[in-house]
Design a protein around this motif. Structure first.
Motif, PDB file in Angstrom:
ATOM      1  N   VAL A 149     -36.734 -36.669  -5.318  1.00  0.00           N
ATOM      2  CA  VAL A 149     -35.831 -37.600  -4.382  1.00  0.00           C
ATOM      3  C   VAL A 149     -35.626 -36.650  -3.192  1.00  0.00           C
ATOM      4  O   VAL A 149     -35.741 -37.054  -1.969  1.00  0.00           O
ATOM      5  CB  VAL A 149     -34.682 -38.364  -4.969  1.00  0.00           C
ATOM      6  N   TRP A 150     -34.655 -35.737  -3.392  1.00  0.00           N
ATOM      7  CA  TRP A 150     -34.568 -34.686  -2.441  1.00  0.00           C
ATOM      8  C   TRP A 150     -35.593 -34.347  -1.621  1.00  0.00           C
ATOM      9  O   TRP A 150     -35.558 -34.436  -0.552  1.00  0.00           O
ATOM     10  CB  TRP A 150     -33.716 -33.456  -2.815  1.00  0.00           C
ATOM     11  N   ARG A 151     -36.842 -34.045  -2.194  1.00  0.00           N
ATOM     12  CA  ARG A 151     -37.956 -33.367  -1.223  1.00  0.00           C
ATOM     13  C   ARG A 151     -38.755 -34.482  -0.597  1.00  0.00           C
ATOM     14  O   ARG A 151     -39.215 -34.336   0.310  1.00  0.00           O
ATOM     15  CB  ARG A 151     -39.138 -32.805  -2.469  1.00  0.00           C
ATOM     16  N   TYR A 152     -38.554 -35.699  -1.033  1.00  0.00           N
ATOM     17  CA  TYR A 152     -39.287 -36.978  -0.305  1.00  0.00           C
ATOM     18  C   TYR A 152     -38.484 -37.065   0.686  1.00  0.00           C
ATOM     19  O   TYR A 152     -38.896 -37.287   1.969  1.00  0.00           O
ATOM     20  CB  TYR A 152     -39.587 -38.108  -1.417  1.00  0.00           C
ATOM     21  N   MET A 153     -37.090 -37.397   0.443  1.00  0.00           N
ATOM     22  CA  MET A 153     -36.239 -37.792   1.622  1.00  0.00           C
ATOM     23  C   MET A 153     -36.184 -36.783   2.740  1.00  0.00           C
ATOM     24  O   MET A 153     -35.935 -37.106   3.879  1.00  0.00           O
ATOM     25  CB  MET A 153     -34.895 -38.027   0.927  1.00  0.00           C
ATOM     26  N   HIS A 154     -36.406 -35.530   2.203  1.00  0.00           N
ATOM     27  CA  HIS A 154     -36.283 -34.594   3.471  1.00  0.00           C
ATOM     28  C   HIS A 154     -37.421 -34.492   4.079  1.00  0.00           C
ATOM     29  O   HIS A 154     -37.339 -34.722   5.389  1.00  0.00           O
ATOM     30  CB  HIS A 154     -36.490 -32.941   2.623  1.00  0.00           C
ATOM     31  N   GLN A 155     -38.880 -35.143   3.716  1.00  0.00           N
ATOM     32  CA  GLN A 155     -39.847 -35.246   4.622  1.00  0.00           C
ATOM     33  C   GLN A 155     -39.728 -36.442   5.214  1.00  0.00           C
ATOM     34  O   GLN A 155     -39.816 -36.706   6.514  1.00  0.00           O
ATOM     35  CB  GLN A 155     -41.173 -35.323   3.796  1.00  0.00           C
ATOM     36  N   GLY A 167     -28.317 -42.207   0.492  1.00  0.00           N
ATOM     37  CA  GLY A 167     -27.504 -42.304  -0.658  1.00  0.00           C
ATOM     38  C   GLY A 167     -28.166 -42.943  -1.817  1.00  0.00           C
ATOM     39  O   GLY A 167     -29.122 -44.115  -1.428  1.00  0.00           O
ATOM     40  N   TYR A 168     -28.335 -42.255  -2.952  1.00  0.00           N
ATOM     41  CA  TYR A 168     -28.995 -43.118  -3.989  1.00  0.00           C
ATOM     42  C   TYR A 168     -28.266 -43.176  -5.114  1.00  0.00           C
ATOM     43  O   TYR A 168     -27.510 -42.331  -5.702  1.00  0.00           O
ATOM     44  CB  TYR A 168     -30.207 -41.782  -4.750  1.00  0.00           C
ATOM     45  N   PHE A 169     -28.158 -44.416  -5.549  1.00  0.00           N
ATOM     46  CA  PHE A 169     -27.326 -44.928  -6.786  1.00  0.00           C
ATOM     47  C   PHE A 169     -28.043 -45.079  -8.082  1.00  0.00           C
ATOM     48  O   PHE A 169     -29.264 -45.737  -8.345  1.00  0.00           O
ATOM     49  CB  PHE A 169     -26.831 -46.463  -6.485  1.00  0.00           C
ATOM     50  N   HIS A 170     -27.635 -44.170  -8.969  1.00  0.00           N
ATOM     51  CA  HIS A 170     -28.284 -44.360 -10.290  1.00  0.00           C
ATOM     52  C   HIS A 170     -27.278 -43.582 -11.462  1.00  0.00           C
ATOM     53  O   HIS A 170     -26.407 -42.918 -11.216  1.00  0.00           O
ATOM     54  CB  HIS A 170     -29.810 -43.137 -10.306  1.00  0.00           C
ATOM     55  N   HIS A 219     -29.260 -44.698   5.024  1.00  0.00           N
ATOM     56  CA  HIS A 219     -30.638 -45.192   4.147  1.00  0.00           C
ATOM     57  C   HIS A 219     -29.725 -45.342   2.547  1.00  0.00           C
ATOM     58  O   HIS A 219     -29.620 -44.156   2.030  1.00  0.00           O
ATOM     59  CB  HIS A 219     -31.710 -44.535   4.127  1.00  0.00           C
ATOM     60  N   LEU A 220     -30.010 -46.300   1.888  1.00  0.00           N
ATOM     61  CA  LEU A 220     -29.404 -46.504   0.590  1.00  0.00           C
ATOM     62  C   LEU A 220     -30.538 -46.655  -0.287  1.00  0.00           C
ATOM     63  O   LEU A 220     -31.660 -47.595   0.284  1.00  0.00           O
ATOM     64  CB  LEU A 220     -28.400 -47.581   0.369  1.00  0.00           C
ATOM     65  N   VAL A 221     -30.604 -46.448  -1.473  1.00  0.00           N
ATOM     66  CA  VAL A 221     -31.824 -47.013  -2.350  1.00  0.00           C
ATOM     67  C   VAL A 221     -31.104 -46.655  -3.762  1.00  0.00           C
ATOM     68  O   VAL A 221     -30.078 -46.339  -4.156  1.00  0.00           O
ATOM     69  CB  VAL A 221     -33.073 -46.102  -2.130  1.00  0.00           C
ATOM     70  N   GLY A 222     -31.816 -47.387  -4.684  1.00  0.00           N
ATOM     71  CA  GLY A 222     -31.713 -47.234  -6.311  1.00  0.00           C
ATOM     72  C   GLY A 222     -30.802 -48.576  -6.745  1.00  0.00           C
ATOM     73  O   GLY A 222     -31.046 -49.753  -6.003  1.00  0.00           O
ATOM     74  N   ASN A 223     -29.716 -48.325  -7.770  1.00  0.00           N
ATOM     75  CA  ASN A 223     -29.062 -49.553  -8.320  1.00  0.00           C
ATOM     76  C   ASN A 223     -27.964 -49.810  -7.623  1.00  0.00           C
ATOM     77  O   ASN A 223     -26.698 -49.313  -8.103  1.00  0.00           O
ATOM     78  CB  ASN A 223     -28.891 -49.262  -9.825  1.00  0.00           C
ATOM     79  N   ILE A 244     -33.395 -49.035   1.377  1.00  0.00           N
ATOM     80  CA  ILE A 244     -34.929 -48.665   1.290  1.00  0.00           C
ATOM     81  C   ILE A 244     -35.593 -49.553   0.027  1.00  0.00           C
ATOM     82  O   ILE A 244     -35.138 -49.629  -0.884  1.00  0.00           O
ATOM     83  CB  ILE A 244     -35.097 -47.152   0.773  1.00  0.00           C
ATOM     84  N   ASN A 245     -36.873 -50.067   0.516  1.00  0.00           N
ATOM     85  CA  ASN A 245     -37.697 -50.875  -0.413  1.00  0.00           C
ATOM     86  C   ASN A 245     -38.752 -49.891  -1.054  1.00  0.00           C
ATOM     87  O   ASN A 245     -39.648 -49.843  -0.357  1.00  0.00           O
ATOM     88  CB  ASN A 245     -38.236 -52.145   0.414  1.00  0.00           C
ATOM     89  N   PRO A 246     -38.555 -49.352  -2.229  1.00  0.00           N
ATOM     90  CA  PRO A 246     -39.730 -48.674  -2.659  1.00  0.00           C
ATOM     91  C   PRO A 246     -41.074 -49.296  -2.923  1.00  0.00           C
ATOM     92  O   PRO A 246     -41.957 -48.514  -2.315  1.00  0.00           O
ATOM     93  CB  PRO A 246     -39.342 -48.622  -4.073  1.00  0.00           C
ATOM     94  N   ALA A 247     -41.148 -50.517  -3.090  1.00  0.00           N
ATOM     95  CA  ALA A 247     -42.554 -51.143  -2.755  1.00  0.00           C
ATOM     96  C   ALA A 247     -43.172 -50.859  -1.500  1.00  0.00           C
ATOM     97  O   ALA A 247     -44.325 -50.563  -1.294  1.00  0.00           O
ATOM     98  CB  ALA A 247     -42.552 -52.413  -3.318  1.00  0.00           C
ATOM     99  N   GLY A 248     -42.401 -51.132  -0.303  1.00  0.00           N
ATOM    100  CA  GLY A 248     -42.867 -51.008   0.836  1.00  0.00           C
ATOM    101  C   GLY A 248     -43.092 -49.682   1.453  1.00  0.00           C
ATOM    102  O   GLY A 248     -43.902 -49.196   2.037  1.00  0.00           O
ATOM    103  N   ASP A 249     -42.096 -48.773   0.907  1.00  0.00           N
ATOM    104  CA  ASP A 249     -42.079 -47.345   1.238  1.00  0.00           C
ATOM    105  C   ASP A 249     -43.327 -46.611   0.679  1.00  0.00           C
ATOM    106  O   ASP A 249     -43.712 -45.604   1.325  1.00  0.00           O
ATOM    107  CB  ASP A 249     -40.885 -46.599   0.799  1.00  0.00           C
ATOM    108  N   PHE A 250     -43.681 -47.168  -0.494  1.00  0.00           N
ATOM    109  CA  PHE A 250     -44.621 -46.420  -1.158  1.00  0.00           C
ATOM    110  C   PHE A 250     -45.980 -47.039  -1.217  1.00  0.00           C
ATOM    111  O   PHE A 250     -46.963 -46.987  -2.039  1.00  0.00           O
ATOM    112  CB  PHE A 250     -44.310 -46.065  -2.562  1.00  0.00           C
ATOM    113  N   ASN A 251     -46.094 -47.887  -0.213  1.00  0.00           N
ATOM    114  CA  ASN A 251     -47.640 -48.643   0.238  1.00  0.00           C
ATOM    115  C   ASN A 251     -47.718 -49.650  -1.120  1.00  0.00           C
ATOM    116  O   ASN A 251     -49.129 -49.626  -1.765  1.00  0.00           O
ATOM    117  CB  ASN A 251     -48.550 -47.504   0.443  1.00  0.00           C
TER     118      ASN A 251
END
Length: 273
Positions: A149-155, A167-170, A219-223, A244-251
């Protein structure tokens, strides 16, 4: 029962085991109809016994581990200490980690290097749990859950020219982090499953970082607890609030359609660890 979704990685003989404080799951990449897909199998953790005992039982009764894997990637959710790469000394990591977090001698301190962030992530795993893994897999690899998560959000943070807070909720936690160029600007974890407390932490960190409520982004993602309410409240103070919508974000990768799969696992399968 296994759930299957398409991913971009291929390795049918590596099992991924994700271990949280109260959660356990298995996943792997398979080849179905000529496509590389992710099979995902959550395991219901039994209260009253240790996670090591839960894993031992799961390895005997769950479907996926019965396939005879020798390699395993073990995703660990545990308190994590970040250190600049140029200040990291492996011989000192135990002392520094145990000074930072309350741990016991039953935990083993480990680390992952994040070269693109000039950072080393130091985390821990219960020794009995580690022993169960090493007794059952010839080639285990241990990874801090936040690493992909850190590496992808850094990009992602290089898109546009605005400062961003993520913010990542988990697992009953809120991970808040921000970057400046190739380093962390901020990173902290808050224990919360409550929307009101989460909102307080989000706004507190925003203010602490002196971010601009008109220009900068969150930007927020997760539960996310009570997602609609948190979004509405945040937008009263922060104009550029995004979920963040993972489906849209990850094509629209099919792995994002697997029910209840954690975002860190999605990210690992789509973007690597």
């Amino acid at each position: 029962m296994n759930t299957i979704g398409t991913a971009s990685t291929t390795n049918n003989r590596r099992l991924t085991i994700r271990i949280g404080s109260h959660s356990l799951s298995f996943s792997t990449v398979i080849n179905a109809d000529g496509r590389n897909s992710v099979a995902y199998e959550p395991y219901t953790v039994k209260s009253g016994i240790s996670m090591a005992a839960n894993l031992r039982e799961a390895l005997k009764t769950a479907d996926m581990p019965a396939e005879g894997f020798q390699r395993a990637t073990v995703i660990i959710v545990s308190p994590t200490m970040l250190m600049p790469t140029d200040m990291f000394n492996e011989s000192e990591k135990d002392m520094l980690y145990r000074h930072t977090f309350t741990t016991s001698n039953s935990d083993m301190v480990m680390h992952n290097v994040l070269p693109d962030l000039n950072t080393v992530a130091v985390f821990s795993i219960n020794k009995d749990l580690k022993l169960v893994i090493e007794d059952n897999f010839k080639y285990p690899t241990f990874v801090c859950a936040m690493t992909p998560v850190w590496r992808y959000m850094h990009q992602r943070s290089f898109t546009g020219n605005r400062n961003k807070l993520y913010g990542y909720f988990h697992d009953g936690q809120l991970e808040l982090f921000s970057f400046t160029q190739h380093r962390f600007k901020y990173c902290n974890t808050f224990e919360t499953t409550n929307a009101q407390d989460s909102l307080y932490f989000l706004l507190y960190v925003w203010k602490q970082l002196m971010l601009d409520q008109e220009r900068d982004e969150i930007h927020l993602v997760g539960n996310i607890p009570d997602k609609e309410w948190i979004t509405e409240e945040l937008r009263k103070f922060i104009k550029r609030t995004y979920i963040i919508n993972p489906a849209g974000d990850f094509n629209r990768a099919q792995v994002t359609q697997i029910k209840d799969i954690p975002y860190d696992l999605m990210t690992m399968y789509v973007k690597g660890r």
